[in-house]
Design a protein around this motif. Structure first.
Motif, PDB file in Angstrom:
ATOM      1  N   ASN A 121     -84.070  16.077 -18.924  1.00 41.80           N
ATOM      2  CA  ASN A 121     -85.029  17.135 -19.230  1.00 41.80           C
ATOM      3  C   ASN A 121     -86.237  16.648 -20.022  1.00 41.80           C
ATOM      4  N   GLY A 122     -86.346  15.351 -20.183  1.00 38.44           N
ATOM      5  CA  GLY A 122     -87.507  14.789 -20.863  1.00 38.44           C
ATOM      6  C   GLY A 122     -87.638  15.193 -22.313  1.00 38.44           C
ATOM      7  N   VAL A 123     -86.516  15.514 -22.944  1.00 40.83           N
ATOM      8  CA  VAL A 123     -86.555  15.954 -24.341  1.00 40.83           C
ATOM      9  C   VAL A 123     -86.858  14.780 -25.264  1.00 40.83           C
ATOM     10  N   LEU A 124     -86.270  13.632 -24.960  1.00 40.49           N
ATOM     11  CA  LEU A 124     -86.471  12.411 -25.742  1.00 40.49           C
ATOM     12  C   LEU A 124     -86.635  11.238 -24.778  1.00 40.49           C
ATOM     13  N   PRO A 125     -87.336  10.192 -25.205  1.00 41.10           N
ATOM     14  CA  PRO A 125     -87.463   9.005 -24.348  1.00 41.10           C
ATOM     15  C   PRO A 125     -86.100   8.396 -24.043  1.00 41.10           C
ATOM     16  N   ALA A 126     -85.941   7.915 -22.808  1.00 43.32           N
ATOM     17  CA  ALA A 126     -84.655   7.365 -22.394  1.00 43.32           C
ATOM     18  C   ALA A 126     -84.235   6.195 -23.286  1.00 43.32           C
ATOM     19  N   GLY A 127     -85.188   5.343 -23.674  1.00 46.00           N
ATOM     20  CA  GLY A 127     -84.850   4.204 -24.517  1.00 46.00           C
ATOM     21  C   GLY A 127     -84.310   4.627 -25.871  1.00 46.00           C
ATOM     22  N   LEU A 128     -84.858   5.693 -26.431  1.00 49.60           N
ATOM     23  CA  LEU A 128     -84.396   6.201 -27.721  1.00 49.60           C
ATOM     24  C   LEU A 128     -82.974   6.741 -27.612  1.00 49.60           C
ATOM     25  N   VAL A 129     -82.719   7.481 -26.539  1.00 50.41           N
ATOM     26  CA  VAL A 129     -81.381   8.032 -26.326  1.00 50.41           C
ATOM     27  C   VAL A 129     -80.372   6.905 -26.135  1.00 50.41           C
ATOM     28  N   ARG A 130     -80.717   5.937 -25.303  1.00 54.65           N
ATOM     29  CA  ARG A 130     -79.771   4.848 -25.006  1.00 54.65           C
ATOM     30  C   ARG A 130     -79.493   4.003 -26.244  1.00 54.65           C
ATOM     31  N   ARG A 131     -80.506   3.748 -27.061  1.00 50.72           N
ATOM     32  CA  ARG A 131     -80.297   2.966 -28.276  1.00 50.72           C
ATOM     33  C   ARG A 131     -79.338   3.702 -29.204  1.00 50.72           C
ATOM     34  N   ASN A 132     -79.525   5.003 -29.378  1.00 45.67           N
ATOM     35  CA  ASN A 132     -78.645   5.756 -30.261  1.00 45.67           C
ATOM     36  C   ASN A 132     -77.253   5.914 -29.669  1.00 45.67           C
TER      37      ASN A 132
END
Length: 245
Positions: A121-132
């Protein structure tokens, strides 16, 4: 005439304050029963139950003020934070509640669903989500179950000066990971972790606490958005996630 103060209101639960009484209206009666039972057996100060007539639970107001709020610096003293740590240790050392908590597999599955939703849903960048999601892995390890509060937000712990006067909102109490409670209490207030642990003591997994900071922020974001809260507010969940980069 006393006025009615709306503390929180969404489709799952509404909490009102009328004078010296909190009125909690909960759509989930099983959750309300857990709250009443948990407060009855918890070995630390809680709000006094005045009466319970489903779907309404009436609680006496706690003296003092909350340790703080998410998104703002806590004005509570280091001694108050240490006292909170000692109270949490007392809870974790207590006999287990008779009901279970969520399994590790359930938590991991929900986390993956929420990560997918945030990216899709484009809420957060994919890289940020994957890192967390990588950081959260440190929390997803076997733990020895303890009596956990389950939603130990900073606004749920009250202090008067340097003493803890009580802990609110026990509806998520269960058998769980001790590091989860420590992480939720310091979410967005990482600089207070040392003060908290001064009272809590040893046997702490710092990597797991950091993992729970990421895991909680990822898991809670959709719920917050759908219930009218803003996880992108300064110092809140999105800032917690960004700090891991």
């Amino acid at each position: 005439m006393e006025e009615i103060e709306v503390i929180v209101a969404h489709s799952a639960r509404t909490t009102l304050r009328v004078g010296d009484v909190f009125l909690k209206i909960d759509a989930d009666q099983a959750r309300a029963r857990v709250e009443v039972e948990a407060m009855a057996i918890a070995p630390i100060p809680t709000a006094r139950v005045l009466w319970h007539q489903p779907p309404v639970l009436a609680l006496a107001v706690l003296p003092g003020t909350a340790l703080g709020v998410l998104g703002e610096p806590s004005t509570a003293s280091p001694a108050a934070w240490a006292a909170a740590g000692a109270a949490v240790r007392g809870l974790h050392d207590a006999p287990l509640p008779p009901w279970p908590g969520r399994s590790l597999d359930e938590i991991a599955s929900e986390l993956d669903r929420e990560c997918e939703w945030l990216i899709a849903n484009g809420v957060l960048p994919a890289g940020l989500v994957r890192r967390n999601r990588e950081v959260a892995e440190a929390a997803l390890r076997p733990w020895r179950p303890v009596f956990t509060h389950g939603d130990l937000q900073i606004t749920h712990v009250f202090a008067d000066g340097d003493e803890i006067t009580g802990v609110l909102d026990w509806s998520e109490a269960s058998r769980g990971d001790a590091m989860f409670d420590l992480a939720i209490l310091t979410l967005g207030h990482e600089e207070r972790l040392g003060d908290l642990l001064a009272g809590y003591g040893e046997d702490v997994d710092l990597d797991a606490i950091r993992g729970w900071w990421s895991l909680r922020s990822l898991q809670a974001s959709r719920w917050l958005i759908e219930h009218g809260f803003d996880p992108s507010s300064p110092g809140c969940e999105f800032d917690v996630l960004k700090s891991r980069m």
